[in-house]
Motif scaffolding. Sequence first.
Motif, mmCIF file in Angstrom:
data_model
loop_
_atom_site.group_PDB
_atom_site.id
_atom_site.type_symbol
_atom_site.label_atom_id
_atom_site.label_comp_id
_atom_site.label_asym_id
_atom_site.label_seq_id
_atom_site.Cartn_x
_atom_site.Cartn_y
_atom_site.Cartn_z
ATOM 1 N N THR A 167 64.031 42.325 21.742
ATOM 2 C CA THR A 167 62.553 42.002 22.202
ATOM 3 C C THR A 167 62.065 40.966 21.316
ATOM 4 O OG1 THR A 167 62.335 44.490 22.755
ATOM 5 C CG2 THR A 167 60.344 43.387 22.469
ATOM 6 N N ARG A 168 62.241 40.927 20.029
ATOM 7 C CA ARG A 168 61.806 39.709 19.290
ATOM 8 C C ARG A 168 62.360 38.493 19.931
ATOM 9 N NH1 ARG A 168 63.907 40.339 13.937
ATOM 10 N NH2 ARG A 168 65.543 38.850 14.473
ATOM 11 N N ASN A 169 63.756 38.584 20.115
ATOM 12 C CA ASN A 169 64.249 37.180 20.563
ATOM 13 C C ASN A 169 63.921 36.723 22.066
ATOM 14 O OD1 ASN A 169 65.782 36.960 18.355
ATOM 15 N ND2 ASN A 169 67.653 37.995 19.223
ATOM 16 N N VAL A 170 63.549 37.701 23.021
ATOM 17 C CA VAL A 170 62.903 37.474 24.099
ATOM 18 C C VAL A 170 61.634 36.899 24.061
ATOM 19 C CG1 VAL A 170 62.007 38.193 26.323
ATOM 20 C CG2 VAL A 170 64.471 39.144 25.492
ATOM 21 N N VAL A 171 60.682 37.376 23.037
ATOM 22 C CA VAL A 171 59.227 36.847 22.885
ATOM 23 C C VAL A 171 59.385 35.530 22.044
ATOM 24 C CG1 VAL A 171 57.284 37.388 21.576
ATOM 25 C CG2 VAL A 171 58.339 39.185 22.956
ATOM 26 N N VAL A 172 60.270 35.350 21.363
ATOM 27 C CA VAL A 172 60.321 33.954 20.583
ATOM 28 C C VAL A 172 60.798 33.029 21.405
ATOM 29 C CG1 VAL A 172 61.567 32.740 18.958
ATOM 30 C CG2 VAL A 172 60.430 34.898 18.114
ATOM 31 N N GLY A 173 61.765 33.055 22.401
ATOM 32 C CA GLY A 173 62.269 32.374 23.228
ATOM 33 C C GLY A 173 61.396 32.092 24.390
ATOM 34 N N PHE A 174 60.265 32.946 24.832
ATOM 35 C CA PHE A 174 59.441 32.720 25.884
ATOM 36 C C PHE A 174 58.426 31.639 25.432
ATOM 37 C CE2 PHE A 174 55.027 33.621 27.083
ATOM 38 C CZ PHE A 174 55.166 33.208 28.424
ATOM 39 N N PHE A 175 57.937 31.880 23.769
ATOM 40 C CA PHE A 175 57.033 31.070 23.394
ATOM 41 C C PHE A 175 57.609 29.513 22.975
ATOM 42 C CE2 PHE A 175 54.598 34.790 22.473
ATOM 43 C CZ PHE A 175 53.282 34.544 23.078
ATOM 44 N N ALA A 176 59.056 29.542 22.730
ATOM 45 C CA ALA A 176 59.577 28.356 22.389
ATOM 46 C C ALA A 176 59.620 27.483 23.705
ATOM 47 C CB ALA A 176 61.188 28.566 21.951
ATOM 48 N N VAL A 177 59.827 28.022 24.805
ATOM 49 C CA VAL A 177 59.937 27.473 26.100
ATOM 50 C C VAL A 177 58.521 26.822 26.567
ATOM 51 C CG1 VAL A 177 60.078 27.615 28.640
ATOM 52 C CG2 VAL A 177 61.785 28.582 27.069
ATOM 53 N N ILE A 178 57.453 27.942 26.306
ATOM 54 C CA ILE A 178 56.010 27.214 26.632
ATOM 55 C C ILE A 178 55.766 25.938 25.749
ATOM 56 C CG2 ILE A 178 53.783 27.857 26.298
ATOM 57 C CD1 ILE A 178 55.048 29.223 28.546
ATOM 58 N N ALA A 179 56.158 26.082 24.383
ATOM 59 C CA ALA A 179 55.786 25.052 23.387
ATOM 60 C C ALA A 179 56.450 23.964 23.808
ATOM 61 C CB ALA A 179 56.137 25.491 21.997
ATOM 62 N N ALA A 180 57.624 23.697 24.402
ATOM 63 C CA ALA A 180 58.391 22.771 24.685
ATOM 64 C C ALA A 180 57.725 22.219 25.991
ATOM 65 C CB ALA A 180 59.761 23.078 25.182
ATOM 66 N N LEU A 181 57.227 22.856 26.913
ATOM 67 C CA LEU A 181 56.705 22.247 27.953
ATOM 68 C C LEU A 181 55.650 21.817 27.567
ATOM 69 C CD1 LEU A 181 57.290 25.041 30.644
ATOM 70 C CD2 LEU A 181 58.456 22.992 30.763
ATOM 71 N N ALA A 182 54.394 22.337 26.635
ATOM 72 C CA ALA A 182 53.312 21.676 26.395
ATOM 73 C C ALA A 182 53.451 20.507 25.744
ATOM 74 C CB ALA A 182 52.567 22.800 25.549
ATOM 75 N N PHE A 183 54.652 20.675 24.964
ATOM 76 C CA PHE A 183 54.871 19.096 24.138
ATOM 77 C C PHE A 183 55.032 18.122 25.093
ATOM 78 C CE2 PHE A 183 57.815 16.199 22.153
ATOM 79 C CZ PHE A 183 57.124 15.786 21.177
ATOM 80 N N CYS A 184 56.015 18.434 26.064
ATOM 81 C CA CYS A 184 56.394 17.435 27.044
ATOM 82 C C CYS A 184 55.213 16.827 27.778
ATOM 83 C CB CYS A 184 57.644 17.992 28.054
ATOM 84 S SG CYS A 184 58.957 17.995 27.286
#
Length: 130
Positions: free
Chosen positions: A12-29
């Motif tokens: 569960t923690r890995n899924v949540v961290v992965g989700f926020f990593a994708v959101i952060a990458a999109l926001a950065f782009c």
Amino acid sequence: MTSAPGASRRRTRNVVVGFFAVIAALAFCWGGSFVYLSVFGGEGSLPPASRVPEVPAGATVVGEDTACGSGGCWRVLKVRPAAGQTAEDLARQMGVDGEREKSPSLTDPATVHISSDIRDGLLIIQVGYQ
């Protein structure tokens, strides 16, 4: 057979961290391209061709160019209306009669200014950053 007690929590923690990593990458782009355009986008910057209004069937593009002045650069599109259509009707159909702003998009985070003019029966469209 049951899984180890901490395995479910780690998953569960890995899924949540992965989700926020994708959101952060999109926001950065998106934010990164906005920052790039703001910092490096000077008077010579042109909106991408995808921001130019689509020319309807029957009308013909007779010229494409870029122009620059003290306010920056812009794309210039010369369009001949379809047979039996006036340049004024074509401008209304394309939504470029008068001046308007086109909101930022995901791939181009800047406002685009669109204006038009009619010369010698042709619709002249100018598209540039505001």
